[in-house]
Design a protein around this motif. Structure first.
Motif, PDB file in Angstrom:
ATOM      1  N   PHE A  29     -87.949 -14.049  33.972  1.00  0.00           N
ATOM      2  CA  PHE A  29     -88.441 -12.824  34.855  1.00  0.00           C
ATOM      3  C   PHE A  29     -89.229 -13.276  35.992  1.00  0.00           C
ATOM      4  O   PHE A  29     -89.663 -14.459  35.960  1.00  0.00           O
ATOM      5  CB  PHE A  29     -88.918 -11.837  34.012  1.00  0.00           C
TER       6      PHE A  29
ATOM      7  N   LEU B  99     -98.011 -17.906  21.012  1.00  0.00           N
ATOM      8  CA  LEU B  99     -98.514 -17.438  22.445  1.00  0.00           C
ATOM      9  C   LEU B  99    -100.046 -16.872  22.066  1.00  0.00           C
ATOM     10  O   LEU B  99    -100.837 -16.869  23.210  1.00  0.00           O
ATOM     11  CB  LEU B  99     -97.570 -16.457  23.011  1.00  0.00           C
ATOM     12  N   TYR B 100    -100.339 -16.293  21.074  1.00  0.00           N
ATOM     13  CA  TYR B 100    -101.586 -15.758  20.984  1.00  0.00           C
ATOM     14  C   TYR B 100    -102.561 -16.753  20.521  1.00  0.00           C
ATOM     15  O   TYR B 100    -103.632 -17.037  20.995  1.00  0.00           O
ATOM     16  CB  TYR B 100    -101.742 -14.721  19.647  1.00  0.00           C
TER      17      TYR B 100
ATOM     18  N   THR C 109    -101.501  -9.542  15.365  1.00  0.00           N
ATOM     19  CA  THR C 109    -100.346  -9.770  15.992  1.00  0.00           C
ATOM     20  C   THR C 109     -99.346  -8.466  16.158  1.00  0.00           C
ATOM     21  O   THR C 109     -98.411  -8.403  16.913  1.00  0.00           O
ATOM     22  CB  THR C 109     -99.379 -10.790  15.637  1.00  0.00           C
TER      23      THR C 109
ATOM     24  N   MET D  15     -89.657  -8.235  24.341  1.00  0.00           N
ATOM     25  CA  MET D  15     -90.382  -7.445  25.251  1.00  0.00           C
ATOM     26  C   MET D  15     -91.788  -7.723  24.797  1.00  0.00           C
ATOM     27  O   MET D  15     -92.487  -8.207  26.198  1.00  0.00           O
ATOM     28  CB  MET D  15     -90.152  -5.986  25.198  1.00  0.00           C
ATOM     29  N   ARG D  16     -92.342  -7.826  23.764  1.00  0.00           N
ATOM     30  CA  ARG D  16     -93.674  -8.319  23.722  1.00  0.00           C
ATOM     31  C   ARG D  16     -93.917  -9.893  24.010  1.00  0.00           C
ATOM     32  O   ARG D  16     -95.029 -10.035  24.905  1.00  0.00           O
ATOM     33  CB  ARG D  16     -93.885  -8.440  22.036  1.00  0.00           C
ATOM     34  N   ILE D  17     -93.061 -10.668  24.195  1.00  0.00           N
ATOM     35  CA  ILE D  17     -93.115 -12.047  24.625  1.00  0.00           C
ATOM     36  C   ILE D  17     -93.500 -11.903  26.089  1.00  0.00           C
ATOM     37  O   ILE D  17     -94.083 -12.540  26.734  1.00  0.00           O
ATOM     38  CB  ILE D  17     -92.030 -12.900  24.340  1.00  0.00           C
ATOM     39  N   LYS D  18     -92.303 -11.013  26.767  1.00  0.00           N
ATOM     40  CA  LYS D  18     -92.552 -10.974  28.108  1.00  0.00           C
ATOM     41  C   LYS D  18     -94.029 -10.353  28.642  1.00  0.00           C
ATOM     42  O   LYS D  18     -94.555 -11.094  29.408  1.00  0.00           O
ATOM     43  CB  LYS D  18     -91.408 -10.039  28.734  1.00  0.00           C
TER      44      LYS D  18
ATOM     45  N   LEU E 258     -96.521 -10.901  27.003  1.00  0.00           N
ATOM     46  CA  LEU E 258     -97.802 -12.070  26.570  1.00  0.00           C
ATOM     47  C   LEU E 258     -97.923 -13.060  27.899  1.00  0.00           C
ATOM     48  O   LEU E 258     -98.743 -13.656  28.040  1.00  0.00           O
ATOM     49  CB  LEU E 258     -97.570 -12.553  25.153  1.00  0.00           C
ATOM     50  N   TYR E 259     -96.596 -13.048  28.497  1.00  0.00           N
ATOM     51  CA  TYR E 259     -96.478 -14.302  29.581  1.00  0.00           C
ATOM     52  C   TYR E 259     -97.006 -13.679  30.914  1.00  0.00           C
ATOM     53  O   TYR E 259     -97.802 -14.288  31.528  1.00  0.00           O
ATOM     54  CB  TYR E 259     -94.900 -14.568  29.491  1.00  0.00           C
ATOM     55  N   GLY E 260     -96.639 -12.355  30.812  1.00  0.00           N
ATOM     56  CA  GLY E 260     -96.600 -12.012  32.363  1.00  0.00           C
ATOM     57  C   GLY E 260     -97.639 -10.864  32.635  1.00  0.00           C
ATOM     58  O   GLY E 260     -97.678 -10.611  33.654  1.00  0.00           O
ATOM     59  N   MET E 261     -98.278 -10.208  31.763  1.00  0.00           N
ATOM     60  CA  MET E 261     -99.074  -9.129  31.978  1.00  0.00           C
ATOM     61  C   MET E 261    -100.642  -9.611  31.836  1.00  0.00           C
ATOM     62  O   MET E 261    -100.820 -10.008  30.872  1.00  0.00           O
ATOM     63  CB  MET E 261     -98.581  -8.083  31.012  1.00  0.00           C
ATOM     64  N   SER E 262    -101.450  -8.907  32.664  1.00  0.00           N
ATOM     65  CA  SER E 262    -103.143  -8.971  32.464  1.00  0.00           C
ATOM     66  C   SER E 262    -103.224  -8.102  30.989  1.00  0.00           C
ATOM     67  O   SER E 262    -102.531  -7.184  30.768  1.00  0.00           O
ATOM     68  CB  SER E 262    -103.689  -8.375  33.577  1.00  0.00           C
TER      69      SER E 262
ATOM     70  N   ALA F   1    -103.277  -4.535  31.836  1.00  0.00           N
ATOM     71  CA  ALA F   1    -101.902  -3.837  32.229  1.00  0.00           C
ATOM     72  C   ALA F   1    -101.176  -3.536  30.645  1.00  0.00           C
ATOM     73  O   ALA F   1    -100.733  -2.604  30.461  1.00  0.00           O
ATOM     74  CB  ALA F   1    -101.112  -4.938  32.855  1.00  0.00           C
ATOM     75  N   PHE F   2    -101.645  -4.640  29.829  1.00  0.00           N
ATOM     76  CA  PHE F   2    -101.142  -4.539  28.619  1.00  0.00           C
ATOM     77  C   PHE F   2    -101.782  -3.420  27.704  1.00  0.00           C
ATOM     78  O   PHE F   2    -100.839  -2.719  26.964  1.00  0.00           O
ATOM     79  CB  PHE F   2    -101.437  -6.017  27.811  1.00  0.00           C
TER      80      PHE F   2
ATOM     81  N   PHE G 124    -105.579  -6.952  18.686  1.00  0.00           N
ATOM     82  CA  PHE G 124    -104.131  -7.031  19.119  1.00  0.00           C
ATOM     83  C   PHE G 124    -104.039  -7.290  20.834  1.00  0.00           C
ATOM     84  O   PHE G 124    -103.113  -8.154  21.003  1.00  0.00           O
ATOM     85  CB  PHE G 124    -103.634  -5.658  18.746  1.00  0.00           C
ATOM     86  N   LEU G 125    -104.885  -6.858  21.339  1.00  0.00           N
ATOM     87  CA  LEU G 125    -104.685  -7.043  22.817  1.00  0.00           C
ATOM     88  C   LEU G 125    -105.226  -8.518  23.153  1.00  0.00           C
ATOM     89  O   LEU G 125    -104.966  -8.896  24.181  1.00  0.00           O
ATOM     90  CB  LEU G 125    -105.513  -6.158  23.767  1.00  0.00           C
TER      91      LEU G 125
END
Lengths: 191, 191
Positions: free
Chosen positions: A60, A143-144, B70, B138-141, B143-147, B150-151, B174-175
């Motif tokens: 993405f 990832l965590y 997680t 979507m979680r993986i996305k 974890l990669y791309g969101m602050s 934002a999460f 969790f965050l």
């Protein structure tokens, strides 16, 4: 080419030759060039892809405008944006061939019909999603909890041939690091 | 209690009352206290959990010795360590009740037998794993791309009641942030 798919199905379910021949028309085989997109951000995700030969990646565009690779699919792996596929919504992802690839495709409607006509395929896809989900849960753990360096070594230990096969800049993107930092990690390992 | 499970199954499959009665003995209902562990790191993961009432969380102990949450499982969600469960291996996770909970459990062997005796359950679990996999992607996305900020907002927008329900320190875990930083994000939103 159908032989690859048949052998793969038989790892999970028992299928007569007649059944396999009846299942095949639900699929289409396509050839895609290196760097060709099979799915583009914003499109309704109507297709599920099974790699017969070659390799796909999913990515993405992140907030910085950079391609972030989240997944690879080599031979006998399925790939789609599962959320957008199930609910027939626009996708936030791209799917792209990283090598010239031969791909079995199935349309969303055809997959529903296949499951209705051949309940044994429910068992097959239950296995596929169950394993993909389990792998995704481990990815989330990494990832965590894992440094980028440990993530590289883990991936390299588990998939050494694959790590050699994919371009270095895509491996770096998948690991969430720069290609320079990846070189650094690699040279450290060698020393 | 079986009524909750029956209503849940009927969202995905058609089941006669006789079939449902025949399926029930494969499961056991247990009550767990707040903070009680259903699974502990190092154990062989033999059980799959379906929450009838209450809420579970999954966590692991990270390299710093800190619990990293997680996943959460509120009512009508399944939870296990799917990789360890499928291959009957020791788990790297803990599963713990965050409230007093009522949980339907199924043993690995019983689930295999259930799928063999009731092929309609293949369809049910195919749906369950398909959706769980899509959500994990979507979680993986994210974890990669969101602050982290934002999460939080994304999670709060999608699950406002759930965000209110879980303790603040678990939401922070969790965050992947400290409880202090979570308070800061929350007060920023309010301003």
């Amino acid at each position: 080419m159908p032989a690859i798919f048949k052998a793969h199905l038989q790892k999970f379910i028992t299928l007569t030759n007649a059944e396999f021949q009846a299942i095949l028309p639900y699929f289409e085989t396509i050839t895609v060039k290196k760097k060709e997109n099979l799915l583009t951000e914003g499109q309704i995700c109507r297709t599920n892809f099974f790699v017969l030969q070659g390799c796909l990646r999913k990515f993405f565009i992140n907030e910085k405008g950079v391609e972030q690779t989240t997944e690879f699919a080599p031979e006998t792996w399925w790939m789609t944006d599962n959320m957008a596929y199930e609910f027939q919504r626009p996708t936030e992802f791209f799917i792209q061939a990283i090598e010239k690839s031969e791909v079995l495709t199935i349309h969303h409607t055809a997959q529903q019909e296949l499951l209705k006509q051949f309940p044994v395929m429910e068992r097959y896809f239950r296995f596929i999603y169950q394993r993909a989900y389990a792998a995704a849960q481990m990815r989330i753990k990494y990832l965590y909890g894992m440094s980028k360096e440990a993530f590289y070594h883990n991936f390299n230990d588990k998939q050494p041939a694959f790590v050699q096969r994919i371009p270095q800049y895509l491996l770096a993107s998948f690991l969430g690091i720069t290609p320079e930092y990846l070189s650094e990690i690699r040279s450290k390992k060698r020393s």
